[in-house]
Write a protein that holds these residues in place. Structure first.
Motif, PDB file in Angstrom:
ATOM      1  N   UNK A  69      23.277  -1.258  -9.351  1.00 60.60           N
ATOM      2  CA  UNK A  69      23.457  -1.698 -10.724  1.00 60.60           C
ATOM      3  C   UNK A  69      22.156  -2.009 -11.448  1.00 60.60           C
ATOM      4  N   UNK A  70      21.058  -1.471 -10.939  1.00 64.56           N
ATOM      5  CA  UNK A  70      19.748  -1.696 -11.558  1.00 64.56           C
ATOM      6  C   UNK A  70      19.484  -0.570 -12.548  1.00 64.56           C
ATOM      7  N   UNK A  71      19.310  -0.912 -13.810  1.00 63.57           N
ATOM      8  CA  UNK A  71      19.115   0.085 -14.853  1.00 63.57           C
ATOM      9  C   UNK A  71      17.681   0.210 -15.338  1.00 63.57           C
ATOM     10  N   UNK A  72      16.824  -0.712 -14.871  1.00 63.84           N
ATOM     11  CA  UNK A  72      15.415  -0.628 -15.244  1.00 63.84           C
ATOM     12  C   UNK A  72      14.563  -1.120 -14.087  1.00 63.84           C
ATOM     13  N   UNK A  73      13.337  -0.581 -14.001  1.00 67.34           N
ATOM     14  CA  UNK A  73      12.449  -0.941 -12.906  1.00 67.34           C
ATOM     15  C   UNK A  73      11.012  -0.654 -13.315  1.00 67.34           C
ATOM     16  N   UNK A  74      10.089  -1.130 -12.507  1.00 67.31           N
ATOM     17  CA  UNK A  74       8.672  -0.879 -12.753  1.00 67.31           C
ATOM     18  C   UNK A  74       8.039  -0.206 -11.556  1.00 67.31           C
ATOM     19  N   UNK A  75       6.960   0.521 -11.825  1.00 69.00           N
ATOM     20  CA  UNK A  75       6.145   1.130 -10.767  1.00 69.00           C
ATOM     21  C   UNK A  75       4.713   0.680 -10.998  1.00 69.00           C
ATOM     22  N   UNK A  76       4.167  -0.026 -10.020  1.00 63.98           N
ATOM     23  CA  UNK A  76       2.790  -0.493 -10.145  1.00 63.98           C
ATOM     24  C   UNK A  76       1.887   0.089  -9.060  1.00 63.98           C
ATOM     25  N   UNK A  77       2.426   0.985  -8.249  1.00 66.16           N
ATOM     26  CA  UNK A  77       1.617   1.613  -7.207  1.00 66.16           C
ATOM     27  C   UNK A  77       0.499   2.417  -7.871  1.00 66.16           C
ATOM     28  N   UNK A  78      -0.705   2.305  -7.368  1.00 68.57           N
ATOM     29  CA  UNK A  78      -1.844   2.984  -7.972  1.00 68.57           C
ATOM     30  C   UNK A  78      -2.218   4.251  -7.224  1.00 68.57           C
ATOM     31  N   UNK A  79      -1.285   5.158  -7.097  1.00 70.61           N
ATOM     32  CA  UNK A  79      -1.575   6.377  -6.352  1.00 70.61           C
ATOM     33  C   UNK A  79      -2.099   7.480  -7.266  1.00 70.61           C
ATOM     34  N   UNK A  80      -2.754   8.427  -6.661  1.00 70.25           N
ATOM     35  CA  UNK A  80      -3.296   9.572  -7.382  1.00 70.25           C
ATOM     36  C   UNK A  80      -2.155  10.414  -7.946  1.00 70.25           C
ATOM     37  N   UNK A  81      -2.387  11.046  -9.077  1.00 66.89           N
ATOM     38  CA  UNK A  81      -1.439  11.964  -9.704  1.00 66.89           C
ATOM     39  C   UNK A  81      -0.176  11.251 -10.187  1.00 66.89           C
ATOM     40  N   UNK A 127       0.836  -1.202   0.000  1.00 65.03           N
ATOM     41  CA  UNK A 127       0.000   0.000   0.000  1.00 65.03           C
ATOM     42  C   UNK A 127       0.869   1.250   0.000  1.00 65.03           C
ATOM     43  N   UNK A 128       2.167   1.079  -0.272  1.00 71.25           N
ATOM     44  CA  UNK A 128       3.117   2.173  -0.198  1.00 71.25           C
ATOM     45  C   UNK A 128       2.827   3.283  -1.190  1.00 71.25           C
ATOM     46  N   UNK A 129       3.300   4.453  -0.843  1.00 76.02           N
ATOM     47  CA  UNK A 129       3.175   5.630  -1.684  1.00 76.02           C
ATOM     48  C   UNK A 129       4.583   6.144  -1.935  1.00 76.02           C
ATOM     49  N   UNK A 130       4.852   6.573  -3.146  1.00 75.29           N
ATOM     50  CA  UNK A 130       6.143   7.171  -3.472  1.00 75.29           C
ATOM     51  C   UNK A 130       5.961   8.679  -3.433  1.00 75.29           C
ATOM     52  N   UNK A 131       6.796   9.349  -2.654  1.00 78.00           N
ATOM     53  CA  UNK A 131       6.730  10.803  -2.548  1.00 78.00           C
ATOM     54  C   UNK A 131       7.784  11.432  -3.454  1.00 78.00           C
ATOM     55  N   UNK A 132       7.465  12.604  -3.998  1.00 78.30           N
ATOM     56  CA  UNK A 132       8.393  13.308  -4.892  1.00 78.30           C
ATOM     57  C   UNK A 132       9.773  13.465  -4.262  1.00 78.30           C
ATOM     58  N   UNK A 133       9.799  13.763  -2.963  1.00 80.49           N
ATOM     59  CA  UNK A 133      11.070  13.984  -2.269  1.00 80.49           C
ATOM     60  C   UNK A 133      11.930  12.722  -2.215  1.00 80.49           C
TER      61      UNK A 133
END
Length: 85
Positions: free
Chosen positions: A29-41, A10-16
């Motif tokens: 050494x990670x050059x690619x990733x995914x974001x599946x969090x369904x947060x607003x904006x 249920x985590x949220x990623x903040x701009x900061x």
């Protein structure tokens, strides 16, 4: 499948947090990733990643953080695929 930066389901990623997230991914050494969090904006969040050197490459499907309690299976959910420049 690209590596996944995991937050709490249920985590949220903040701009900061974006610079620190990208720094840690680079150090690992990670050059690619995914974001599946369904947060607003989400558009603003993705723009923040782009401003700090990540590129949005499209959409992929990844396994959900939650397993179906009857089957134990993780459903596939949509996620944004990003790479780090």
């Amino acid at each position: 499948m690209p590596p996944i930066f995991a937050t709490e389901p249920s985590g949220v990623i903040f701009d900061a947090d974006i610079p620190a997230i990208l720094t840690e991914l680079k150090e690992l050494g990670i050059g690619e990733f995914t974001i599946s969090v369904g947060q607003t904006d989400m558009a603003t969040l993705l723009w923040g990643f782009a401003e700090h050197g990540a590129a949005v490459n499209g959409l992929v499907k990844v396994k959900s953080a939650y397993a179906d309690w009857t089957t134990g299976e993780h459903s596939m959910v949509p996620a944004f695929h990003l790479t780090i420049a």
